[in-house]
Design a protein around this motif. Sequence first.
Motif, PDB file in Angstrom:
ATOM      1  N   GLN A 150      20.814 -48.615   0.987  1.00 51.72           N
ATOM      2  CA  GLN A 150      20.729 -47.921   1.858  1.00 51.72           C
ATOM      3  C   GLN A 150      19.119 -47.971   2.342  1.00 51.72           C
ATOM      4  OE1 GLN A 150      21.826 -46.838   4.561  1.00 51.72           O
ATOM      5  NE2 GLN A 150      23.085 -44.850   3.747  1.00 51.72           N
ATOM      6  N   ARG A 151      18.329 -48.060   1.594  1.00 53.98           N
ATOM      7  CA  ARG A 151      16.826 -48.250   2.058  1.00 53.98           C
ATOM      8  C   ARG A 151      16.650 -49.485   2.667  1.00 53.98           C
ATOM      9  NH1 ARG A 151      13.289 -47.990  -2.969  1.00 53.98           N
ATOM     10  NH2 ARG A 151      15.168 -48.038  -4.412  1.00 53.98           N
ATOM     11  N   VAL A 152      17.341 -50.748   2.525  1.00 55.32           N
ATOM     12  CA  VAL A 152      17.270 -51.847   3.459  1.00 55.32           C
ATOM     13  C   VAL A 152      17.999 -51.472   4.704  1.00 55.32           C
ATOM     14  CG1 VAL A 152      18.112 -54.456   3.886  1.00 55.32           C
ATOM     15  CG2 VAL A 152      17.543 -53.545   1.326  1.00 55.32           C
ATOM     16  N   ALA A 153      18.986 -50.471   4.802  1.00 53.44           N
ATOM     17  CA  ALA A 153      19.493 -50.337   5.956  1.00 53.44           C
ATOM     18  C   ALA A 153      18.487 -49.400   6.835  1.00 53.44           C
ATOM     19  CB  ALA A 153      20.650 -49.653   5.789  1.00 53.44           C
ATOM     20  N   ILE A 154      17.618 -48.368   5.976  1.00 51.61           N
ATOM     21  CA  ILE A 154      16.775 -47.619   6.816  1.00 51.61           C
ATOM     22  C   ILE A 154      15.428 -48.654   7.462  1.00 51.61           C
ATOM     23  CG2 ILE A 154      14.821 -46.012   6.524  1.00 51.61           C
ATOM     24  CD1 ILE A 154      16.817 -44.609   4.571  1.00 51.61           C
ATOM     25  N   ALA A 155      15.008 -49.830   6.442  1.00 53.74           N
ATOM     26  CA  ALA A 155      14.106 -50.476   6.950  1.00 53.74           C
ATOM     27  C   ALA A 155      14.689 -51.106   8.304  1.00 53.74           C
ATOM     28  CB  ALA A 155      13.798 -51.569   5.871  1.00 53.74           C
ATOM     29  N   ARG A 156      15.917 -51.797   8.256  1.00 57.02           N
ATOM     30  CA  ARG A 156      16.494 -52.334   9.526  1.00 57.02           C
ATOM     31  C   ARG A 156      16.469 -51.603  10.730  1.00 57.02           C
ATOM     32  NH1 ARG A 156      22.649 -53.708   8.657  1.00 57.02           N
ATOM     33  NH2 ARG A 156      22.908 -51.563   8.718  1.00 57.02           N
ATOM     34  N   ALA A 157      16.649 -50.139  10.438  1.00 60.39           N
ATOM     35  CA  ALA A 157      16.857 -49.244  11.570  1.00 60.39           C
ATOM     36  C   ALA A 157      15.382 -49.051  12.067  1.00 60.39           C
ATOM     37  CB  ALA A 157      17.284 -48.049  11.067  1.00 60.39           C
ATOM     38  N   MET A 158      14.172 -49.156  11.034  1.00 62.26           N
ATOM     39  CA  MET A 158      12.894 -48.974  11.407  1.00 62.26           C
ATOM     40  C   MET A 158      12.410 -50.196  12.251  1.00 62.26           C
ATOM     41  SD  MET A 158      11.498 -47.773   7.752  1.00 62.26           S
ATOM     42  CE  MET A 158       9.792 -48.206   8.311  1.00 62.26           C
ATOM     43  N   ILE A 159      12.864 -51.130  12.084  1.00 64.06           N
ATOM     44  CA  ILE A 159      12.075 -52.459  12.344  1.00 64.06           C
ATOM     45  C   ILE A 159      11.702 -52.723  13.683  1.00 64.06           C
ATOM     46  CG2 ILE A 159      13.981 -53.860  12.685  1.00 64.06           C
ATOM     47  CD1 ILE A 159      10.695 -54.920  10.649  1.00 64.06           C
ATOM     48  N   THR A 160      12.702 -52.166  14.783  1.00 63.22           N
ATOM     49  CA  THR A 160      12.062 -52.112  16.017  1.00 63.22           C
ATOM     50  C   THR A 160      11.327 -51.048  16.662  1.00 63.22           C
ATOM     51  OG1 THR A 160      14.148 -51.193  16.756  1.00 63.22           O
ATOM     52  CG2 THR A 160      14.213 -53.525  16.585  1.00 63.22           C
ATOM     53  N   ARG A 161      10.790 -50.120  15.497  1.00 60.47           N
ATOM     54  CA  ARG A 161      10.250 -48.745  15.963  1.00 60.47           C
ATOM     55  C   ARG A 161      10.982 -47.990  17.213  1.00 60.47           C
ATOM     56  NH1 ARG A 161       6.160 -52.986  15.418  1.00 60.47           N
ATOM     57  NH2 ARG A 161       4.735 -52.143  13.520  1.00 60.47           N
TER      58      ARG A 161
END
Length: 244
Positions: A150-161
């Motif tokens: 889930q934290r990887v999924a959050i990082a993925r969601a964050m990456i494009t700001r």
Amino acid sequence: MTTPMVSMRDLRMEYGAGPSRVTALDGLSVDLPAGSFTAVMGPSGSGKSTLLHCAAGLDRPTSGQVTVDGVRLAELDETALTLLRRRRIGFVFQAFNLISSLTAAQNVALPLRLAGRRITPGEVTAALEAVGLADRARHRPVELSGGQQQRVAIARAMITRPAVIFADEPTGALDNQTSRHVLELLRALATGQGQTIVMVTHDPVAAAWADSVLLLTDGRLADRLDGASAEVIAAQMARAEAAC
């Protein structure tokens, strides 16, 4: 007056026709400020997921207007809508939705690839560091716990700001300790990064991390709780469920 980051006006969503028609959203209107963390709750069938999908541009409402970051979604064709989602919207789901054949770093980088942006290793590393998983960059999902996925999924969601992150039951499959870590991350994105978080949840404890809780019943906004405790939220939910 500050323009809301997400605005929904007279939103109506119907499925089917004639006697079998179902109204999932019934004239709902709400504004969500930039940098806010909003939880969406309600009994089963109240329209929570439909609201999230319409606000995120995944579904088009039957009528009404959705505006995200100043852009009216109804005015976009499918190509423009896809581009908006890639650039300005992030998603976090209960099922994680990671690609099993890719490493954590490759999963995080995926939105940048889809957007045709140049990827720098430092950018991906920084996103993984932000969720405490820099040392798991080369691990595939099967090698990670549910909380780590889930934290990887959050990082993925964050990456494009993105301007807005929509989260659909992001802690639903996690234990209490891991849920808390995920909620701390979402809270930090709103407070520290100024991103707008919209989270569907059934859990009053999770909802208490938000600035506001939208309580839906029968596709309508029944109540809005600002800064409420888990106990107050649970009591309101119980009343809403009893009334159904």
